[in-house]
Scaffold this motif. Structure first.
Motif, PDB file in Angstrom:
ATOM      1  N   ASN A 377       0.850  -1.200   0.000  1.00 45.63           N
ATOM      2  CA  ASN A 377       0.000   0.000   0.000  1.00 45.63           C
ATOM      3  C   ASN A 377       0.877   1.238   0.000  1.00 45.63           C
ATOM      4  O   ASN A 377       1.448   1.626   1.017  1.00 45.63           O
ATOM      5  CB  ASN A 377      -0.931   0.006   1.205  1.00 45.63           C
ATOM      6  N   THR A 378       0.997   1.870  -1.149  1.00 42.85           N
ATOM      7  CA  THR A 378       1.794   3.089  -1.257  1.00 42.85           C
ATOM      8  C   THR A 378       0.964   4.342  -0.972  1.00 42.85           C
ATOM      9  O   THR A 378       1.492   5.352  -0.530  1.00 42.85           O
ATOM     10  CB  THR A 378       2.404   3.203  -2.660  1.00 42.85           C
ATOM     11  N   THR A 380      -2.761   4.044   0.243  1.00 38.23           N
ATOM     12  CA  THR A 380      -3.727   3.738   1.296  1.00 38.23           C
ATOM     13  C   THR A 380      -3.031   3.605   2.643  1.00 38.23           C
ATOM     14  O   THR A 380      -2.035   2.880   2.770  1.00 38.23           O
ATOM     15  CB  THR A 380      -4.474   2.436   0.978  1.00 38.23           C
ATOM     16  N   ASP A 382      -2.253   2.421   6.438  1.00 36.21           N
ATOM     17  CA  ASP A 382      -2.389   1.120   7.098  1.00 36.21           C
ATOM     18  C   ASP A 382      -3.693   1.015   7.879  1.00 36.21           C
ATOM     19  O   ASP A 382      -4.326  -0.032   7.918  1.00 36.21           O
ATOM     20  CB  ASP A 382      -1.204   0.903   8.059  1.00 36.21           C
ATOM     21  N   ILE A 385      -6.741  -0.381   6.160  1.00 39.39           N
ATOM     22  CA  ILE A 385      -6.742  -1.835   6.001  1.00 39.39           C
ATOM     23  C   ILE A 385      -6.949  -2.519   7.346  1.00 39.39           C
ATOM     24  O   ILE A 385      -7.709  -3.487   7.460  1.00 39.39           O
ATOM     25  CB  ILE A 385      -5.431  -2.293   5.344  1.00 39.39           C
ATOM     26  N   TYR A 414     -10.413  -0.784  -3.432  1.00 40.84           N
ATOM     27  CA  TYR A 414      -9.202   0.019  -3.576  1.00 40.84           C
ATOM     28  C   TYR A 414      -8.060  -0.768  -4.210  1.00 40.84           C
ATOM     29  O   TYR A 414      -7.062  -0.176  -4.624  1.00 40.84           O
ATOM     30  CB  TYR A 414      -8.706   0.532  -2.216  1.00 40.84           C
ATOM     31  N   PHE A 415      -8.182  -2.088  -4.247  1.00 44.98           N
ATOM     32  CA  PHE A 415      -7.046  -2.925  -4.616  1.00 44.98           C
ATOM     33  C   PHE A 415      -7.399  -3.851  -5.773  1.00 44.98           C
ATOM     34  O   PHE A 415      -8.481  -4.432  -5.817  1.00 44.98           O
ATOM     35  CB  PHE A 415      -6.585  -3.761  -3.412  1.00 44.98           C
ATOM     36  N   ALA A 418      -5.626  -8.584  -3.368  1.00 39.84           N
ATOM     37  CA  ALA A 418      -5.378  -8.537  -1.924  1.00 39.84           C
ATOM     38  C   ALA A 418      -5.255  -9.965  -1.406  1.00 39.84           C
ATOM     39  O   ALA A 418      -6.209 -10.731  -1.469  1.00 39.84           O
ATOM     40  CB  ALA A 418      -6.507  -7.791  -1.204  1.00 39.84           C
ATOM     41  N   VAL A 437      -1.193  -6.244  -0.657  1.00 40.26           N
ATOM     42  CA  VAL A 437      -2.191  -5.639  -1.532  1.00 40.26           C
ATOM     43  C   VAL A 437      -1.517  -5.019  -2.747  1.00 40.26           C
ATOM     44  O   VAL A 437      -0.336  -4.681  -2.729  1.00 40.26           O
ATOM     45  CB  VAL A 437      -3.016  -4.564  -0.782  1.00 40.26           C
ATOM     46  N   GLU A 439      -2.475  -1.901  -5.210  1.00 42.46           N
ATOM     47  CA  GLU A 439      -3.422  -0.800  -5.350  1.00 42.46           C
ATOM     48  C   GLU A 439      -3.815  -0.586  -6.808  1.00 42.46           C
ATOM     49  O   GLU A 439      -3.083  -0.931  -7.735  1.00 42.46           O
ATOM     50  CB  GLU A 439      -2.819   0.484  -4.778  1.00 42.46           C
ATOM     51  N   ASN A 467     -11.088   6.812  -2.426  1.00 42.81           N
ATOM     52  CA  ASN A 467     -10.042   6.625  -1.418  1.00 42.81           C
ATOM     53  C   ASN A 467      -9.246   7.916  -1.312  1.00 42.81           C
ATOM     54  O   ASN A 467      -8.050   7.976  -1.617  1.00 42.81           O
ATOM     55  CB  ASN A 467      -9.148   5.446  -1.805  1.00 42.81           C
ATOM     56  N   GLY A 470      -5.843   8.431   0.453  1.00 43.99           N
ATOM     57  CA  GLY A 470      -5.519   7.141   1.050  1.00 43.99           C
ATOM     58  C   GLY A 470      -6.204   6.884   2.376  1.00 43.99           C
ATOM     59  O   GLY A 470      -5.861   5.918   3.069  1.00 43.99           O
TER      60      GLY A 470
END
Length: 780
Positions: A377-378, A380, A382, A385, A414-415, A418, A437, A439, A467, A470
């Motif tokens: 996740n760059t 979103t 943490d 999630i 969003y992904f 996953a 994940v 993205e 999102n 993020g």
């Protein structure tokens, strides 16, 4: 004796079509090897006191000697000398290599691989340079490597294969430049898209080919084959289709289903494919006896029976079992009982095709969640999630909860991918949950057009981000213009306020109307914050506050005195508090064939401002699929009522008009109307409405890939009630209206298109009937 090789053809051609990898490998890597001459009766030994290296420029002599592995004075057989030659060639640094024994001296003559000057693509139109460039490992100013060029050509061909262009060929070629430099050019012949000309099934009895085609990701080419992307044949997609089809049957009680094969045959012209899916359905099973037992001392199984929602006679579905297990394990946690596991024991009854389910309460292993690691996740955060987990670090480990968390993460949207897996932790009683994940874009910018018989042509502009920054927040802006309306809105949603299942909503809108079928205009502005949270498994409650300003202007002098009086009120400021309760069993997705939706809301205006009323609305919807799920039956009952107070009389901006509620009538075409001699007999709307709609959607026998279905409907209802009837001269009684009609529904790639052909069965003389309606909305 001379041992030599040339690694690249003299004309600079590096390879042929990618569809012939063996030939290409020989041409790229192994080219021509001149084997040494051997005398049949004698073996020759060599010993060199000196080794001379010629032709090297970038690679120093010591490196070449290390590849050769020859020491001074070392006795060498012919085979060992050939091994030394192979080691130098296999280094990949040299275009040609020659080993020339000259008495006690070994002369090694090399020609270094050229440097890449440029890497270019030619012939690609469907796939742009920027996409293909990311697949190419050969880079300018690097040493040319034939094996890398071959891999690059294969990667480009694979990219075309995923787009359904199986006939695409990629030929890497070299163009010689000065100073031992070359240009590498990938010549691409894209070929035609291989479409799915026919998608058929073998072995299906319970469901038709048309129904099963709706399940698969692959689609059969149809009327709009130039626009639809899913009718392109992609081999990798067949594996996904097999799983989708198996899940479809399992969720409908076919526990023995097997998708035996899914194959695609390519036509001789390589421009079409024929996909055949072979399925073995088995028999459909229903739930038989349901029981619960406990193997834990002091744990009463009867306490867990009440939370079960599994009934005998219900069609078996794995989701039903999982849902009931989750309920019982949640109850155990509420009672402070950790590590309680619920395992289903299934007993098959072949005679009556039922499955007896016994839920066994047992004590699970004492395993804890050591930590939750998140990667990939760059954008979103943490926390977005992590809040999908009902489990935190240090909590007891529950495999079922981890699987459900994985589903919630995927459902965020969003992904692109996953993966959630549990791995051993630092101790035997510890588990690490790994979340990986990938993205994908979550924002969209759209410009579109719409048309309907009612409102004419219009334009739409929209921006949405699901999102935002993020944080999992949703932001949306929509502007819709029609021939007589402008509707703009702003929305913001925080789905997890304070880290809980609590939605914070903020909405604002600005609407203006210049109705062609009414002799007045309106302007409406409102701002509304709200909170939404669950109150049961399928039920949610929303609490809201709204501030609004509605204004009526440009009332024609020949219009009703009711409208003239409402314009004279100006734009009184209003504020209201309200709530909405909704119950939707589709949230659980347990029964794909039946749905029940209930909504009830009330808004009380008058705590501030000059507008004072209580507005109550309710809706109930029931939907089911019959005839092997090919026909959808739907019934909708809804109604609303406005009760004013404090001397306030309702206005047209408050009242109901039944627009879209009862088909077969024009907008503002029914309800109370001033008929007391005024020229403009505008519909005035009503304080109350009630409608019942009965619908059926069904196939028309056309190929499923066309996306065309038929429909039939019956609408019954009325709009009535006014605060100001001009001394009783306006009839505002509840007079029944009804209509019947047929529909053609077309899911086009440009947007949903619907034709309605209606006939009013019961109406008033002053009502305005509309026998045909067309609506289409598209975004591009």
């Amino acid at each position: 004796m001379r041992i030599s090789a040339k690694a690249i053809g003299a004309r600079g051609r590096v390879g042929n079509r990618v569809v012939r990898p063996a030939a290409m490998a020989l041409l790229l890597c192994g080219t021509v090897v001149s084997t040494p001459f051997f005398t049949p009766a004698f073996a020759q030994d060599y010993s060199f006191s000196n080794v001379v290296i010629e032709g090297n420029d970038r690679v120093d002599a010591a490196t070449i000697l290390s590849y050769a592995g020859i020491g001074k004075g070392q006795a060498l057989t012919t085979g060992q000398l050939n091994d030394a030659y192979q080691r130098i060639v296999n280094s990949g640094l040299f275009e040609t290599v020659e080993l020339q024994p000259q008495g006690g001296t070994l002369k090694i003559v090399v020609q270094e691989m050229p440097m890449l000057n440029t890497v270019d693509l030619q012939g690609n139109k469907r796939l742009k340079d920027d996409r293909l460039a990311g697949l190419i490992k050969s880079k300018s100013r690097n040493v040319f490597n034939p094996a890398t060029a071959e891999a690059d050509a294969a990667a480009i061909a694979d990219a075309y294969r995923t787009e359904g262009r199986l006939a695409a060929t990629v030929t890497p070629k070299l163009i010689r430049r000065s100073d031992n430099r070359v240009d590498l050019v990938f010549e691409i012949v894209e070929g035609k898209v291989v479409e799915v000309e026919r998608l058929s099934f073998v072995g299906n009895r319970a469901y038709s080919d048309r129904r099963l085609r709706q399940v698969l990701e692959t689609k059969q080419a149809g009327l709009l084959r130039q626009i639809i992307g899913r009718d392109t044949f992609v081999t990798d997609r067949l594996e996904l289709d097999k799983q989708l089809l198996k899940d479809f049957y399992l969720s409908r009680g076919y526990i023995d289903v097997e998708v035996l094969d899914a194959t695609g045959e390519i036509s001789a012209e390589r421009d079409a494919s024929f996909v055949t899916v072979t399925v073995q359905e088995g028999q459909q099973y229903r739930i038989g006896e349901v029981s619960t037992v406990s193997t834990v001392d002091g744990l009463d199984a009867n306490e867990f029976i009440d939370v079960q929602k599994l009934r005998s006679g219900t069609v078996y579905s794995p989701a039903l079992i999982e849902n009931n297990i989750a309920r019982m394990e949640t109850l155990a946690l509420k009672k402070g009982l950790n590590f309680i596991r619920v395992e289903p024991v299934v007993t098959r009854n072949e005679a009556n095709q039922t499955l007896d389910i016994e839920f066994v309460l047992s004590k699970g292993e004492r395993v804890f969640v050591e930590r939750i690691d998140i990667e990939g996740n760059t954008t979103t955060l943490d926390q977005v999630i992590r809040r999908q987990f009902r489990t935190a670090e240090g909590d007891p480990f529950n495999p079922r909860e981890i699987r459900q968390a994985a589903e919630r993460i995927r459902a965020l949207g969003y992904f692109g991918n996953a993966d959630v897996e549990a791995a051993p932790g630092s101790g035997g009683d510890q588990v690490v949950v790994n979340v990986d994940v990938e993205e994908k874009p979550t924002g969209s910018l759209s410009v579109g057009a719409s048309f309907s018989v009612n409102s004419g042509a219009g334009l739409t502009f929209g921006f949405s981000e699901d999102n935002f920054l993020g944080r999992g927040q949703k932001v949306g802006i929509d502007i819709t213009t029609g021939s007589d309306t402008v509707d703009s809105s702003l929305t913001f949603v925080e789905p997890s306020l304070l880290g809980r299942d609590l939605k914070l909503k903020f909405g604002a809108y600005y609407k203006t109307s210049d109705y062609a079928d009414a002799f007045y205009d309106t302007k409406q502005i409102a701002i509304s914050p709200a909170l939404e949270f669950p109150v049961s498994e399928f039920g949610r409650l929303e609490l809201r506050y709204r501030v609004f300003d509605d204004k009526i202007t440009n009332v024609d002098a020949d219009s009703s005195a009711v409208l003239v009086a409402e314009e004279a009120m100006g734009s009184p400021l209003g504020s209201s508090i309200g709530y909405s309760y909704s119950y939707d069993n589709k949230i659980g997705g347990l029964n794909p064939n039946n749905r029940f939706l209930l909504r009830f809301s009330q808004d009380l205006a008058g705590l501030g401002g000059d507008v004072k009323y209580l507005k109550t609305e309710a809706l109930a919807l029931a939907e089911t699929k019959i005839l092997n799920e090919e026909v959808t039956l739907r019934a909708v009952v809804e109604g609303g009522a406005i009760a004013t107070s404090g001397g306030y009389t309702s206005r047209v901006t408050d009242r109901y008009f039944g627009n879209g509620k009862i088909r077969g009538f024009e907008p503002n075409g029914l309800g109370p109307r001033d008929l007391t001699g005024v020229a403009n007999e505008d519909a005035l709307g009503g304080n109350m409405f009630a409608v019942a709609r009965f619908e059926a959607d069904f196939p028309l026998g056309l190929p499923e890939e066309y996306g065309i279905k038929g429909g039939a409907f019956l609408d019954v209802g009325s709009v009535w009630g006014l605060d100001n009837t001009l001394g009783g001269t306006i009839d505002d009684s509840a007079k029944l209206r009804s209509s019947i009609g047929l529909s053609v529904l077309w899911e086009t790639p440009l947007g949903p298109l619907r034709f309605n052909f209606s006939k009013a069965l019961k109406k008033e003389a002053y009502d305005k009937e509309q026998r045909f309606d067309l609506t289409i909305t598209t975004k591009f």
